[in-house]
Design a protein around this motif. Structure first.
Motif, PDB file in Angstrom:
ATOM      1  N   GLY A 205       0.823  -1.111   0.172  1.00 23.23           N
ATOM      2  CA  GLY A 205       0.011   0.031   0.018  1.00 23.23           C
ATOM      3  C   GLY A 205       0.822   1.353  -0.008  1.00 23.23           C
ATOM      4  O   GLY A 205       0.260   2.415   0.322  1.00 23.23           O
ATOM      5  N   VAL A 206       2.164   1.150  -0.063  1.00 23.86           N
ATOM      6  CA  VAL A 206       2.921   2.199   0.025  1.00 23.86           C
ATOM      7  C   VAL A 206       3.943   2.270  -1.257  1.00 23.86           C
ATOM      8  O   VAL A 206       3.823   3.071  -2.085  1.00 23.86           O
ATOM      9  CB  VAL A 206       3.835   2.310   1.355  1.00 23.86           C
ATOM     10  CG1 VAL A 206       4.805   3.654   1.195  1.00 23.86           C
ATOM     11  CG2 VAL A 206       2.944   2.273   2.594  1.00 23.86           C
ATOM     12  N   THR A 207       4.691   1.305  -1.402  1.00 27.75           N
ATOM     13  CA  THR A 207       5.694   1.253  -2.452  1.00 27.75           C
ATOM     14  C   THR A 207       5.386  -0.265  -3.259  1.00 27.75           C
ATOM     15  O   THR A 207       6.160  -0.332  -4.258  1.00 27.75           O
ATOM     16  CB  THR A 207       7.318   0.983  -1.965  1.00 27.75           C
ATOM     17  OG1 THR A 207       7.350  -0.350  -1.146  1.00 27.75           O
ATOM     18  CG2 THR A 207       7.489   2.120  -1.211  1.00 27.75           C
ATOM     19  N   HIS A 208       4.380  -0.919  -2.471  1.00 25.84           N
ATOM     20  CA  HIS A 208       4.129  -2.430  -3.111  1.00 25.84           C
ATOM     21  C   HIS A 208       2.502  -2.420  -3.245  1.00 25.84           C
ATOM     22  O   HIS A 208       2.046  -1.687  -2.433  1.00 25.84           O
ATOM     23  CB  HIS A 208       4.672  -3.388  -2.210  1.00 25.84           C
ATOM     24  CG  HIS A 208       4.644  -4.794  -2.517  1.00 25.84           C
ATOM     25  ND1 HIS A 208       3.581  -5.510  -2.771  1.00 25.84           N
ATOM     26  CD2 HIS A 208       5.689  -5.874  -3.105  1.00 25.84           C
ATOM     27  CE1 HIS A 208       3.822  -6.833  -3.153  1.00 25.84           C
ATOM     28  NE2 HIS A 208       4.972  -6.858  -3.377  1.00 25.84           N
ATOM     29  N   ASN A 209       2.094  -3.240  -4.081  1.00 24.80           N
ATOM     30  CA  ASN A 209       0.505  -3.264  -4.021  1.00 24.80           C
ATOM     31  C   ASN A 209       0.129  -3.891  -2.885  1.00 24.80           C
ATOM     32  O   ASN A 209       0.715  -4.877  -2.383  1.00 24.80           O
ATOM     33  CB  ASN A 209       0.176  -4.138  -5.340  1.00 24.80           C
ATOM     34  CG  ASN A 209       0.193  -3.643  -6.598  1.00 24.80           C
ATOM     35  OD1 ASN A 209      -0.187  -2.381  -6.846  1.00 24.80           O
ATOM     36  ND2 ASN A 209       0.094  -4.174  -7.706  1.00 24.80           N
ATOM     37  N   GLY A 210      -1.110  -3.212  -2.415  1.00 22.64           N
ATOM     38  CA  GLY A 210      -1.524  -3.453  -1.107  1.00 22.64           C
ATOM     39  C   GLY A 210      -2.920  -4.352  -1.107  1.00 22.64           C
ATOM     40  O   GLY A 210      -3.066  -5.027  -1.870  1.00 22.64           O
ATOM     41  N   GLY A 211      -3.767  -4.052  -0.077  1.00 22.37           N
ATOM     42  CA  GLY A 211      -4.675  -4.960   0.331  1.00 22.37           C
ATOM     43  C   GLY A 211      -6.178  -4.796  -0.360  1.00 22.37           C
ATOM     44  O   GLY A 211      -7.116  -5.504  -0.018  1.00 22.37           O
ATOM     45  N   TYR A 212      -6.080  -3.660  -1.077  1.00 20.71           N
ATOM     46  CA  TYR A 212      -7.689  -3.211  -1.845  1.00 20.71           C
ATOM     47  C   TYR A 212      -7.572  -4.378  -3.157  1.00 20.71           C
ATOM     48  O   TYR A 212      -7.909  -3.567  -4.245  1.00 20.71           O
ATOM     49  CB  TYR A 212      -7.689  -2.082  -1.965  1.00 20.71           C
ATOM     50  CG  TYR A 212      -7.938  -1.048  -0.725  1.00 20.71           C
ATOM     51  CD1 TYR A 212      -7.758  -1.582   0.529  1.00 20.71           C
ATOM     52  CD2 TYR A 212      -8.174   0.328  -0.777  1.00 20.71           C
ATOM     53  CE1 TYR A 212      -7.817  -0.869   1.414  1.00 20.71           C
ATOM     54  CE2 TYR A 212      -8.433   0.983   0.321  1.00 20.71           C
ATOM     55  CZ  TYR A 212      -8.294   0.276   1.652  1.00 20.71           C
ATOM     56  OH  TYR A 212      -8.364   1.075   2.730  1.00 20.71           O
ATOM     57  N   SER A 213      -7.660  -5.550  -2.942  1.00 19.23           N
ATOM     58  CA  SER A 213      -7.714  -6.635  -4.051  1.00 19.23           C
ATOM     59  C   SER A 213      -8.043  -7.822  -3.632  1.00 19.23           C
ATOM     60  O   SER A 213      -7.739  -8.321  -2.438  1.00 19.23           O
ATOM     61  CB  SER A 213      -5.857  -6.426  -4.566  1.00 19.23           C
ATOM     62  OG  SER A 213      -5.583  -7.454  -5.362  1.00 19.23           O
ATOM     63  N   GLN A 214      -8.205  -8.617  -4.582  1.00 14.51           N
ATOM     64  CA  GLN A 214      -8.635  -9.851  -4.003  1.00 14.51           C
ATOM     65  C   GLN A 214      -7.314 -10.783  -4.053  1.00 14.51           C
ATOM     66  O   GLN A 214      -7.482 -11.913  -3.294  1.00 14.51           O
ATOM     67  CB  GLN A 214      -9.454 -10.636  -5.257  1.00 14.51           C
ATOM     68  CG  GLN A 214     -10.906 -10.086  -5.306  1.00 14.51           C
ATOM     69  CD  GLN A 214     -11.711 -10.774  -6.364  1.00 14.51           C
ATOM     70  OE1 GLN A 214     -11.423 -10.515  -7.774  1.00 14.51           O
ATOM     71  NE2 GLN A 214     -12.660 -11.356  -6.142  1.00 14.51           N
ATOM     72  N   TYR A 215      -6.505 -10.548  -4.588  1.00 14.97           N
ATOM     73  CA  TYR A 215      -5.148 -11.370  -4.138  1.00 14.97           C
ATOM     74  C   TYR A 215      -3.824 -10.117  -4.041  1.00 14.97           C
ATOM     75  O   TYR A 215      -3.857  -9.401  -4.415  1.00 14.97           O
ATOM     76  CB  TYR A 215      -4.611 -12.260  -5.426  1.00 14.97           C
ATOM     77  CG  TYR A 215      -5.590 -13.317  -5.717  1.00 14.97           C
ATOM     78  CD1 TYR A 215      -5.233 -14.646  -5.018  1.00 14.97           C
ATOM     79  CD2 TYR A 215      -6.687 -13.225  -6.634  1.00 14.97           C
ATOM     80  CE1 TYR A 215      -6.224 -15.833  -5.358  1.00 14.97           C
ATOM     81  CE2 TYR A 215      -7.516 -14.294  -6.410  1.00 14.97           C
ATOM     82  CZ  TYR A 215      -7.439 -15.543  -6.206  1.00 14.97           C
ATOM     83  OH  TYR A 215      -8.184 -16.463  -6.402  1.00 14.97           O
ATOM     84  N   LEU A 216      -3.006 -10.933  -3.083  1.00 16.78           N
ATOM     85  CA  LEU A 216      -1.736 -10.159  -2.761  1.00 16.78           C
ATOM     86  C   LEU A 216      -0.673 -11.009  -2.755  1.00 16.78           C
ATOM     87  O   LEU A 216      -0.328 -12.171  -2.470  1.00 16.78           O
ATOM     88  CB  LEU A 216      -1.864  -9.567  -1.329  1.00 16.78           C
ATOM     89  CG  LEU A 216      -0.730  -8.797  -0.573  1.00 16.78           C
ATOM     90  CD1 LEU A 216      -0.615  -7.729  -1.382  1.00 16.78           C
ATOM     91  CD2 LEU A 216      -0.967  -8.685   0.855  1.00 16.78           C
TER      92      LEU A 216
END
Length: 333
Positions: free
Chosen positions: A97-108
């Motif tokens: 959620g800062v430099t990396h894709n975060g949690g507003y997603s179905q997969y992480l």
């Protein structure tokens, strides 16, 4: 896992920043780097997540990016030797959620080292009712306990921003631990019922902390500050000898305009709370407490929205009107 799935993506173009629900596919190595893929069940909305959606919000380092510093779910793929398929995990306090894709997603997709195991006694949903706010509240309470705050002495405690995410959870934890002299700093009349239901025995208002003296009348033994700025600066001048104050937020501003007198004449301790860099083992310890002796999730106020319904919560946080916690059901569109 699905090849394409739903995610909220924040994009920036010149002077404009926007966010929208999109179809997304893993593969961008710079923001999807990691050895473990988690199918997410829930995320949550924090003040920091609101800032991530705003132009020059100071959270996201490069665009486009999926926001969301919190997430819970189960591992579906991993090359890490310690990971187990089906293992329930929590992501907080990482670069997601800062430099990396975060949690507003179905997969992480993240490094396994970023994840903590979901403790027994806590569901994926309950973990996100806490989120980073709950972990920060637990960290703040634990820090005050380690600096002399004991139930036996029944000290006077002030919690600022008491109706917000961190403040409300901190109130509940303090009450469950047996503290009875808890003052809650609020700004609106409608917040009073909430903070008293969570354990505050007294409500105070910003005007109660006004004054330009470097040292004010001794009122509190400990302060758990979630606001920062002038609120924190003023609260510090009311702390008794050898008291302590934790600081974990900056919604009230980044500046701390004060003097050294509370520190050198009353021996006040200022305790910085940096959840972002929290040691993974200590993080797990705090989560274990939140799942057992410090479990207060059943008394917390929260609402639930889908990935396509976050705008109202973003605006409420932006306007300072949000109370309690908002979780995001990642299967709800």
């Amino acid at each position: 896992m699905k090849e394409t799935f739903k995610a909220v993506v924040v994009r920036s173009d010149g002077d404009e920043t926007s966010y929208a629900l999109e179809d997304y596919q893993l593969g961008n190595q710079s923001v999807d780097e990691g050895d473990t893929i988690v199918k997410l069940a829930y995320s949550s909305m924090n003040y920091k997540d609101m800032l991530a959606t705003q132009h020059q919000g100071g959270v996201i380092r490069s665009y486009p990016l999926i926001p969301g510093i919190d997430a819970s779910g189960e591992i579906v793929e991993s090359s890490h030797p310690e990971a187990e398929i089906g293992q329930k995990v929590i992501n907080t306090c990482s670069q997601a959620g800062v430099t990396h894709n975060g949690g507003y997603s179905q997969y992480l997709k993240v490094p396994y080292e970023w994840l903590v195991t979901l403790p027994e006694g806590l569901s994926e949903k309950e973990a996100m009712i806490y989120g980073t706010a709950g972990l920060t509240a637990a960290y703040s309470v634990d820090s005050l306990l380690k600096h002399g705050m004991t139930v036996d002495q029944q000290p006077e405690i002030l919690v600022t921003g008491a109706s917000g995410g961190v403040g409300s959870i901190a109130l509940a934890i303090l009450h469950k631990l047996g503290f009875k002299k808890i003052s809650a700093l609020i700004r609106k009349d409608y917040q009073e019922q909430l903070v008293k239901s969570l354990g505050a025995n007294q409500v105070i208002w910003p005007a109660d902390l006004e004054g330009n003296k470097p040292l004010n009348k001794r009122r509190f033994d400990f302060v758990l500050d979630t606001v920062g700025g002038q609120v924190a600066a003023q609260a510090m001048t009311f702390i008794r000898e050898w008291g302590s104050m934790t600081l974990c937020g900056n919604a009230g501003g980044n500046q701390l305009e004060t003097t050294v007198l509370p520190l050198i004449l009353r021996g006040v301790n200022l305790l910085g709370i940096n959840s972002q860099e929290l040691d993974i083992h200590y993080r797990q310890e705090l989560w274990n407490k939140l799942a057992s002796d410090w479990k207060v999730v059943d008394v917390l106020t929260y609402d639930s929205v889908g990935l396509n319904q976050i705008e109202a919560t973003v605006e409420a946080l932006k306007a300072g009107k949000h109370m309690g916690r908002t979780i995001i059901d990642l299967q709800d569109f």
